[in-house]
Motif scaffolding. Structure first.
Motif, PDB file in Angstrom:
ATOM      1  N   MET A   1       0.846  -1.200   0.000  1.00 15.47           N
ATOM      2  CA  MET A   1       0.000   0.000   0.000  1.00 15.47           C
ATOM      3  C   MET A   1       0.882   1.252   0.000  1.00 15.47           C
ATOM      4  SD  MET A   1      -3.119   1.023  -0.024  1.00 15.47           S
ATOM      5  CE  MET A   1      -3.923   2.598   0.150  1.00 15.47           C
ATOM      6  N   HIS A   2       0.483   2.232  -0.805  1.00 16.19           N
ATOM      7  CA  HIS A   2       1.295   3.447  -0.867  1.00 16.19           C
ATOM      8  C   HIS A   2       1.138   4.292   0.397  1.00 16.19           C
ATOM      9  CE1 HIS A   2      -2.648   5.097  -1.951  1.00 16.19           C
ATOM     10  NE2 HIS A   2      -2.168   6.235  -1.471  1.00 16.19           N
ATOM     11  N   CYS A   3       2.141   5.155   0.625  1.00 13.30           N
ATOM     12  CA  CYS A   3       2.055   6.140   1.700  1.00 13.30           C
ATOM     13  C   CYS A   3       2.778   7.383   1.186  1.00 13.30           C
ATOM     14  CB  CYS A   3       2.711   5.591   2.970  1.00 13.30           C
ATOM     15  SG  CYS A   3       2.611   6.744   4.339  1.00 13.30           S
ATOM     16  N   THR A   4       2.060   8.255   0.529  1.00 10.81           N
ATOM     17  CA  THR A   4       2.650   9.435  -0.106  1.00 10.81           C
ATOM     18  C   THR A   4       1.974  10.692   0.438  1.00 10.81           C
ATOM     19  OG1 THR A   4       1.033   9.419  -1.905  1.00 10.81           O
ATOM     20  CG2 THR A   4       3.064   8.169  -2.253  1.00 10.81           C
ATOM     21  N   ARG A   5       2.618  11.830   0.186  1.00 10.28           N
ATOM     22  CA  ARG A   5       1.955  13.100   0.521  1.00 10.28           C
ATOM     23  C   ARG A   5       2.194  14.111  -0.586  1.00 10.28           C
ATOM     24  NH1 ARG A   5       1.880  15.657   6.220  1.00 10.28           N
ATOM     25  NH2 ARG A   5       0.530  16.973   4.961  1.00 10.28           N
ATOM     26  N   ASN A   6       1.165  14.887  -0.853  1.00  9.07           N
ATOM     27  CA  ASN A   6       1.292  15.937  -1.868  1.00  9.07           C
ATOM     28  C   ASN A   6       1.897  17.193  -1.260  1.00  9.07           C
ATOM     29  OD1 ASN A   6      -0.058  14.143  -3.495  1.00  9.07           O
ATOM     30  ND2 ASN A   6      -1.346  15.724  -4.418  1.00  9.07           N
ATOM     31  N   ASP A  10       1.314  18.902  -8.292  1.00  9.03           N
ATOM     32  CA  ASP A  10       2.175  18.141  -9.201  1.00  9.03           C
ATOM     33  C   ASP A  10       3.549  17.824  -8.604  1.00  9.03           C
ATOM     34  OD1 ASP A  10       3.109  20.692  -9.175  1.00  9.03           O
ATOM     35  OD2 ASP A  10       2.963  21.046 -11.334  1.00  9.03           O
ATOM     36  N   LEU A  11       3.648  17.896  -7.291  1.00 13.05           N
ATOM     37  CA  LEU A  11       4.902  17.527  -6.614  1.00 13.05           C
ATOM     38  C   LEU A  11       4.555  16.657  -5.415  1.00 13.05           C
ATOM     39  CD1 LEU A  11       8.009  17.855  -6.437  1.00 13.05           C
ATOM     40  CD2 LEU A  11       7.618  19.836  -4.956  1.00 13.05           C
ATOM     41  N   ILE A  12       5.021  15.405  -5.458  1.00 17.10           N
ATOM     42  CA  ILE A  12       4.576  14.416  -4.474  1.00 17.10           C
ATOM     43  C   ILE A  12       5.780  13.827  -3.748  1.00 17.10           C
ATOM     44  CG2 ILE A  12       3.310  12.235  -4.168  1.00 17.10           C
ATOM     45  CD1 ILE A  12       1.904  12.932  -6.837  1.00 17.10           C
ATOM     46  N   TRP A  13       5.672  13.780  -2.416  1.00 19.62           N
ATOM     47  CA  TRP A  13       6.696  13.104  -1.605  1.00 19.62           C
ATOM     48  C   TRP A  13       6.474  11.601  -1.705  1.00 19.62           C
ATOM     49  CZ3 TRP A  13       6.180   9.971   2.834  1.00 19.62           C
ATOM     50  CH2 TRP A  13       7.369   9.681   3.511  1.00 19.62           C
ATOM     51  N   VAL A  14       7.490  10.878  -2.155  1.00 20.13           N
ATOM     52  CA  VAL A  14       7.351   9.416  -2.312  1.00 20.13           C
ATOM     53  C   VAL A  14       8.406   8.685  -1.486  1.00 20.13           C
ATOM     54  CG1 VAL A  14       6.239   9.495  -4.588  1.00 20.13           C
ATOM     55  CG2 VAL A  14       8.747   9.499  -4.451  1.00 20.13           C
ATOM     56  N   GLY A  15       8.937   9.356  -0.460  1.00 22.38           N
ATOM     57  CA  GLY A  15       9.987   8.766   0.386  1.00 22.38           C
ATOM     58  C   GLY A  15       9.406   7.819   1.427  1.00 22.38           C
ATOM     59  N   GLY A  57      13.372   0.494   0.387  1.00 16.64           N
ATOM     60  CA  GLY A  57      13.107   0.349  -1.041  1.00 16.64           C
ATOM     61  C   GLY A  57      11.695  -0.124  -1.369  1.00 16.64           C
ATOM     62  N   PRO A  58      11.189  -1.186  -0.724  1.00 17.50           N
ATOM     63  CA  PRO A  58       9.855  -1.681  -1.091  1.00 17.50           C
ATOM     64  C   PRO A  58       8.768  -0.619  -0.946  1.00 17.50           C
ATOM     65  CG  PRO A  58      11.036  -3.328   0.187  1.00 17.50           C
ATOM     66  CD  PRO A  58      11.882  -2.090   0.227  1.00 17.50           C
ATOM     67  N   GLN A  59       8.794   0.145   0.154  1.00 20.59           N
ATOM     68  CA  GLN A  59       7.777   1.186   0.348  1.00 20.59           C
ATOM     69  C   GLN A  59       7.925   2.288  -0.711  1.00 20.59           C
ATOM     70  OE1 GLN A  59       5.148   1.429   2.942  1.00 20.59           O
ATOM     71  NE2 GLN A  59       4.577   2.722   1.215  1.00 20.59           N
ATOM     72  N   PHE A  60       9.171   2.656  -0.982  1.00 19.34           N
ATOM     73  CA  PHE A  60       9.444   3.707  -1.967  1.00 19.34           C
ATOM     74  C   PHE A  60       8.907   3.314  -3.346  1.00 19.34           C
ATOM     75  CE2 PHE A  60      12.739   4.591  -5.286  1.00 19.34           C
ATOM     76  CZ  PHE A  60      12.414   5.918  -5.537  1.00 19.34           C
ATOM     77  N   PHE A  61       9.155   2.077  -3.766  1.00 16.50           N
ATOM     78  CA  PHE A  61       8.694   1.678  -5.102  1.00 16.50           C
ATOM     79  C   PHE A  61       7.165   1.602  -5.170  1.00 16.50           C
ATOM     80  CE2 PHE A  61      13.168   0.264  -5.606  1.00 16.50           C
ATOM     81  CZ  PHE A  61      13.455   1.027  -6.731  1.00 16.50           C
ATOM     82  N   GLU A  62       6.532   1.222  -4.060  1.00 16.26           N
ATOM     83  CA  GLU A  62       5.056   1.271  -4.035  1.00 16.26           C
ATOM     84  C   GLU A  62       4.578   2.709  -4.159  1.00 16.26           C
ATOM     85  OE1 GLU A  62       2.289  -0.989  -1.793  1.00 16.26           O
ATOM     86  OE2 GLU A  62       3.890  -2.162  -0.863  1.00 16.26           O
ATOM     87  N   ASN A  63       5.237   3.596  -3.431  1.00 18.24           N
ATOM     88  CA  ASN A  63       4.850   5.019  -3.469  1.00 18.24           C
ATOM     89  C   ASN A  63       5.012   5.591  -4.872  1.00 18.24           C
ATOM     90  OD1 ASN A  63       4.430   4.854  -0.753  1.00 18.24           O
ATOM     91  ND2 ASN A  63       6.268   5.976  -0.168  1.00 18.24           N
ATOM     92  N   LEU A  64       6.143   5.262  -5.489  1.00 21.51           N
ATOM     93  CA  LEU A  64       6.442   5.813  -6.809  1.00 21.51           C
ATOM     94  C   LEU A  64       5.421   5.326  -7.838  1.00 21.51           C
ATOM     95  CD1 LEU A  64       8.292   7.410  -8.675  1.00 21.51           C
ATOM     96  CD2 LEU A  64       9.779   5.396  -8.836  1.00 21.51           C
ATOM     97  N   ALA A  65       5.127   4.037  -7.808  1.00 25.75           N
ATOM     98  CA  ALA A  65       4.162   3.476  -8.775  1.00 25.75           C
ATOM     99  C   ALA A  65       2.799   4.136  -8.592  1.00 25.75           C
ATOM    100  CB  ALA A  65       4.062   1.961  -8.593  1.00 25.75           C
ATOM    101  N   HIS A  66       2.411   4.339  -7.340  1.00 26.56           N
ATOM    102  CA  HIS A  66       1.107   4.981  -7.066  1.00 26.56           C
ATOM    103  C   HIS A  66       1.105   6.414  -7.603  1.00 26.56           C
ATOM    104  CE1 HIS A  66      -2.513   6.212  -4.956  1.00 26.56           C
ATOM    105  NE2 HIS A  66      -1.835   7.288  -4.575  1.00 26.56           N
ATOM    106  N   ALA A  67       2.185   7.154  -7.311  1.00 26.81           N
ATOM    107  CA  ALA A  67       2.219   8.571  -7.715  1.00 26.81           C
ATOM    108  C   ALA A  67       2.290   8.706  -9.235  1.00 26.81           C
ATOM    109  CB  ALA A  67       3.409   9.270  -7.051  1.00 26.81           C
ATOM    110  N   LEU A  68       2.956   7.790  -9.889  1.00 26.79           N
ATOM    111  CA  LEU A  68       3.038   7.849 -11.360  1.00 26.79           C
ATOM    112  C   LEU A  68       1.688   7.504 -12.000  1.00 26.79           C
ATOM    113  CD1 LEU A  68       6.528   6.214 -12.018  1.00 26.79           C
ATOM    114  CD2 LEU A  68       5.854   8.525 -12.700  1.00 26.79           C
ATOM    115  N   ASN A  69       0.925   6.680 -11.311  1.00 28.26           N
ATOM    116  CA  ASN A  69      -0.435   6.350 -11.756  1.00 28.26           C
ATOM    117  C   ASN A  69      -0.451   5.894 -13.222  1.00 28.26           C
ATOM    118  OD1 ASN A  69      -3.204   6.063 -11.506  1.00 28.26           O
ATOM    119  ND2 ASN A  69      -3.650   8.208 -12.027  1.00 28.26           N
ATOM    120  N   GLY A  70       0.480   5.025 -13.558  1.00 27.33           N
ATOM    121  CA  GLY A  70       0.518   4.453 -14.905  1.00 27.33           C
ATOM    122  C   GLY A  70       1.412   5.197 -15.888  1.00 27.33           C
ATOM    123  N   ARG A  71       1.874   6.389 -15.527  1.00 24.04           N
ATOM    124  CA  ARG A  71       2.777   7.103 -16.445  1.00 24.04           C
ATOM    125  C   ARG A  71       4.169   6.477 -16.374  1.00 24.04           C
ATOM    126  NH1 ARG A  71       2.516  13.538 -15.911  1.00 24.04           N
ATOM    127  NH2 ARG A  71       3.869  13.298 -17.730  1.00 24.04           N
TER     128      ARG A  71
END
Ligand code: FEO
Length: 399
Positions: A1-6, A10-15, A57-71
């Motif tokens: 599950m992602h854990c990100t913050r805007n 158009d700028l999202i924290w994915v750490g 790493g695992p959390q970061f890659f989940e966050n990144l995939a969520h924030a990219l939303n398919g891009r």
């Protein structure tokens, strides 16, 4: 599950936070954890600012995939190649094979050293003052060598007025859901860990930090996004004031830091009595047992105080091991502009005072008071006057 913050639309924290880290960089105790920050810019191109430590790493890659939303991911900007930020760069390339890496020539060399020529071959190099446009946002690159490694650079987005500051303006401590510094009582709750982070990680490089601060002062900054700790969107000038003091080795307070190493309590007793005498004279004191408190905390407090007292027993004809480690570490961190007083102990041959004086001799613009107080096993009532004189001398230099 992602854990990100805007941060912006158009700028999202994915750490991610790491609360299981025992020793940051294998040295620095991290009881409140640490955050590894990474930021994703969603413009006509997608741009990731740095990756994270392998531990998260695992959390970061989940966050990144969520924030990219398919891009797809178009660019990775590397501001700092230290593995707490770049360790997952190789995995990023495996997951996003079209990504191009924007970095400087020094980072490219380190990419090849840490990973492979293949990774280094996908770099697009930038230099001081150069810019790259990604749509609405244009990043300008600002070299900040030795804040904290030689390849470090910052970048500034003229659209959002965001400064991506690499290690600068970071802090120890997990974010715990709070992304912005104004979501915590930073100057009450977090400043000590920010100071410990600054002094131990980049404290040695004050001159280079001053140079970076001068470059940043020319920018119209609305957001500061460091690689550890909070994002700043208000009151940043108050934090910069602290950085100006730390980077110039200027004490924050007219206080005394006392560190002691005591095997059976007699050296501690003398340190305690000196502390009482200082407080009676209206001087603020902070005390640390070098066998109990990590050196990184005492180094941080040494940057805060105007005068320092080191009290150590003699051990194996040297300085007690925890004190010796602390003093070498303090010299390595380049502390300057202080007054130092020494207390030594030794039941048959007290030499720790002379040896501590020798270790501390390289400290620039630092006065080590001549009047070392020498204990033979224990403080005698006849020696109380020596501690009074030391307290008077310390109060005088702080006036
Ligand atoms: Fe957070 Fe110098 O790495």
């Amino acid at each position: 599950m992602h854990c990100t913050r805007n941060i912006l639309d158009d700028l999202i924290w994915v750490g991610a936070d790491d609360r299981r880290l025992v020793c940051f960089e294998g040295v620095y105790a991290c009881p409140a954890g640490v955050s590894y920050n990474s930021y994703l810019l969603l413009d006509e191109k997608t741009v990731l600012m740095d990756t994270v430590d392998k531990a998260v790493g695992p959390q970061f890659f989940e966050n990144l995939a969520h924030a990219l939303n398919g891009r797809k991911l178009d660019y990775l900007v590397i501001h700092h190649m230290e593995p707490d930020h770049a360790a997952t760069a190789e995995e990023l390339v495996l997951r996003y094979p079209e990504v191009k890496i924007i970095c400087n020539a020094k980072s490219q060399g380190l990419l090849e050293q840490f990973f492979s020529p293949e990774l280094a071959a996908r770099c697009e190099l930038v230099k001081e003052g150069e810019s790259r446009c990604f749509g609405r946002h244009t990043l300008s690159f600002i070299m900040a060598p030795m804040v904290h490694w030689p390849e470090v650079m910052m970048s500034y987005d003229s659209e959002s007025k965001a400064l991506f500051s690499a290690d600068a303006f970071g802090t120890f401590g997990a974010l715990n859901g709070r992304l912005f510094a104004d979501e915590t009582d930073f100057f009450t709750e977090d400043l000590d860990e920010a100071r410990r982070y600054y002094t131990n990680i980049v404290g040695k490089y004050g001159m280079q930090v001053v140079a970076a601060l001068k470059k940043a002062a020319k920018l119209d900054i609305a957001l500061v996004c460091p690689l550890h700790g909070y994002v700043w969107r208000r009151d940043f000038d108050k934090f910069v004031e602290k950085y100006q003091l730390w980077a110039t080795y200027t004490p924050e307070e007219k206080s005394v830091m006392i560190a002691y190493a005591s095997v059976y309590g007699h050296t501690e007793q003398a340190a305690n009595l000196l502390a009482c005498k200082l407080v009676e004279r209206g001087v603020r004191v902070r005390m640390f047992d070098t066998s109990v408190v990590h050196a990184s905390t005492i180094i941080s407090e040494s940057f805060r105080a105007g005068a320092l007292v080191f009290a150590s027993t003699t051990y194996n004809m040297g300085v007690f091991v925890t004190m010796e480690n602390l003093l070498h570490d303090l010299v390595a961190h380049n502390l300057q502009n202080r007054t130092v007083a020494l207390i030594e102990n030794g039941s048959w041959s007290p030499v720790s005072g002379k040896l501590m004086r020798e270790i501390l001799a390289p400290l620039k613009n630092t006065t080590i008071l001549d009047q070392t107080v020498t204990l033979k096993s224990a403080l005698k009532p006849s020696q109380e006057a020596e501690l009074d004189a030391l307290a008077d001398a310390l109060k005088a230099v702080l006036a």
